[in-house]
Structure formats: C-alpha cells, structure tokens
Design a protein around this motif. Structure first.
Motif, mmCIF file in Angstrom:
data_model
loop_
_atom_site.group_PDB
_atom_site.id
_atom_site.type_symbol
_atom_site.label_atom_id
_atom_site.label_comp_id
_atom_site.label_asym_id
_atom_site.label_seq_id
_atom_site.Cartn_x
_atom_site.Cartn_y
_atom_site.Cartn_z
ATOM 1 N N VAL A 218 22.191 -1.372 3.504
ATOM 2 C CA VAL A 218 21.017 -2.171 3.166
ATOM 3 C C VAL A 218 19.786 -1.280 3.250
ATOM 4 C CG1 VAL A 218 19.605 -4.179 3.748
ATOM 5 C CG2 VAL A 218 22.082 -4.256 4.104
ATOM 6 N N LEU A 219 19.025 -1.222 2.183
ATOM 7 C CA LEU A 219 17.762 -0.489 2.156
ATOM 8 C C LEU A 219 16.642 -1.515 2.100
ATOM 9 C CD1 LEU A 219 16.192 2.152 1.972
ATOM 10 C CD2 LEU A 219 16.546 2.130 -0.493
ATOM 11 N N ARG A 220 15.806 -1.548 3.142
ATOM 12 C CA ARG A 220 14.778 -2.573 3.281
ATOM 13 C C ARG A 220 13.427 -1.883 3.463
ATOM 14 N NH1 ARG A 220 16.296 -7.585 5.776
ATOM 15 N NH2 ARG A 220 18.060 -6.386 6.552
ATOM 16 N N HIS A 221 12.405 -2.338 2.692
ATOM 17 C CA HIS A 221 11.080 -1.728 2.774
ATOM 18 C C HIS A 221 10.013 -2.779 2.485
ATOM 19 C CE1 HIS A 221 8.027 1.336 2.700
ATOM 20 N NE2 HIS A 221 7.708 1.071 1.453
ATOM 21 N N ALA B 276 0.819 -1.202 0.000
ATOM 22 C CA ALA B 276 0.000 0.000 0.000
ATOM 23 C C ALA B 276 0.855 1.255 0.000
ATOM 24 C CB ALA B 276 -0.927 -0.005 1.212
ATOM 25 N N GLU B 277 2.076 1.177 0.518
ATOM 26 C CA GLU B 277 2.939 2.338 0.605
ATOM 27 C C GLU B 277 4.230 2.090 -0.163
ATOM 28 O OE1 GLU B 277 3.591 3.413 4.615
ATOM 29 O OE2 GLU B 277 1.486 3.810 5.050
ATOM 30 N N ALA B 278 4.628 3.044 -0.959
ATOM 31 C CA ALA B 278 5.877 2.943 -1.710
ATOM 32 C C ALA B 278 6.885 3.918 -1.125
ATOM 33 C CB ALA B 278 5.644 3.249 -3.188
ATOM 34 N N LEU B 279 8.137 3.574 -1.244
ATOM 35 C CA LEU B 279 9.216 4.401 -0.706
ATOM 36 C C LEU B 279 10.001 5.005 -1.856
ATOM 37 C CD1 LEU B 279 10.822 5.290 1.850
ATOM 38 C CD2 LEU B 279 12.224 3.247 1.515
#
Length: 222
Positions: free
Chosen positions: A127-130, A113-116
């Motif tokens: 590390v980029l984690r979403h 539902a949410e994008a980064l």
C-alpha cells in the motif's frame, strides 16, 4: 486537515503535526472528526505524531493512542520537545524522538502542497499512501494499492486499487498509461473496470456529474 493540525506524507510515511498552542481537548475532537470523515484514507495507516513543545501526561497520550487505534491507525513514532512527553511515549511502547526542525513554526494546511514521486513497482499486498499527489513511474500490480489525498499519475500499468482525493478532493484525477484498476475511487465516488477492456492507451479518470468518467488523454486535454 484543519487549522489546528496538518498532515504531511513522504517516503517514510505520514506525519500529523499538532498546533502546540491549541487546547488539547479541542485537538482530540478535531482529530476524531478528521478520522471519521476520511476513514478510507486513514484506515490501516501507520504514522508519526508531532506534538511540538506540548507536555503530555501518560493519560493524555494513552487517550490519543486509543483514539487512533479505534480508527485502525497505528502510531509508530512521536516527536516532542518536552522530555516528559517523550518518556510517556516510551512507556506506551512508542518510539520517541526529539522535535524536528521546521523552516517556520506554523502548521501548513494544504495537503496538496507536496507531491510524491517514486520509481518502483507496487506489488500485491503493498500500500502506497500519501497526503498529496502521487506520481509513480512503474506498475501497480493486482492487489497493490495507491491512496492519495490529491491526484494519482501512473507512468505504467495501473491494475490494482486506486483512491485519489481520499481526503475529500473531488477535483482529483487518476491518470495511467494503462488504466485497468480492480477498483477506482475519487473522493466518495467509486467504479470498477469493465470486464471487456478496450485498447491500451493513456486515460484519465475524473468526477463528472456525480460519477467517475474515463476518457482518453487526448480528449481530456481539449
């Protein structure tokens, strides 16, 4: 994640929010199931916990923290409405915060539902984690990592590790202006970049026929 808990991500990291009306043992059971099913996403992650108005004993909180630690997850902070729960968190060495305000009281289930959106370079060791989609305007250097529950779009050079659909989304895709990752994963499928790279052009990676295929952006649009 499930009907009893939800995961959200943002610039400050991941947050797991628990349904504070559910039986505690059932919550722990579903949490352990999610941690086992999505090891690639959670391993090495740091997150914040939101237990709502629930009152947790020191023993209950210790059990929760041990469960997370067993799966390589660090709880950096805990939000709770009950003072007793916040005191138990501080005793365990976890930063405790008052309960944040939400527009509604029900957990939101969809991780996509949410994008980064970020404008930066992901360097070696970062590390980029979403939990949802990631759009990065910048480069991912060798040794850098992108891990997303949804799709990954890089407006730049992707030369590190990338894992899209890390929460099991087989429809996730990876797009980059220059797609040269050291390893690419989509859901449970993985592939490496051929040693003889072709021309630098926008490309898309997706799952087709139980394997990862890479095609030009122009071919993908058709």
């Amino acid at each position: 994640m499930s009907d009893l808990m939800s995961i959200k991500g943002g610039r400050d990291g991941l947050r797991i929010r628990f349904d504070d009306s559910a039986e505690w043992g059932l919550l722990l059971e579903q949490l352990e199931q999610q941690l086992n099913q999505n090891q690639a996403f959670f391993n090495g992650a740091s997150l914040a916990l939101d237990v709502g108005e629930r009152t947790l004993t020191t023993e209950q909180l210790t059990h929760l923290l041990n469960l997370l630690q067993h799966h390589g997850v660090v709880a950096e902070a805990l939000s709770a409405g009950a003072r007793e729960t916040r005191n138990a968190a501080r005793t365990a060495g976890v930063t405790a915060r008052p309960l944040p305000r939400y527009p509604d009281s029900s957990p939101q289930v969809s991780p996509d539902a949410e994008a980064l959106l970020l404008i930066r370079t992901v360097r070696s060791g970062q590390v980029l984690r979403h939990s949802g989609h990631i759009t990065l305007i910048g480069d991912v250097n060798p040794g850098g990592e992108l891990i997303a529950g949804g799709s990954v779009v890089v407006w730049g050079r992707l030369r590190g590790f990338v894992h899209a659909g890390a929460l099991g989304n087989v429809d996730a895709i990876v797009c980059a202006m220059e797609l040269r990752p050291t390893q690419i994963r989509i859901a449970e499928q993985f592939a490496t970049t051929p040693q003889e790279a072709g021309p630098h052009r926008p490309e898309v990676a997706r799952i087709a026929g139980a394997q990862i295929v890479v095609e030009s952006w122009e071919a993908f649009k058709k």
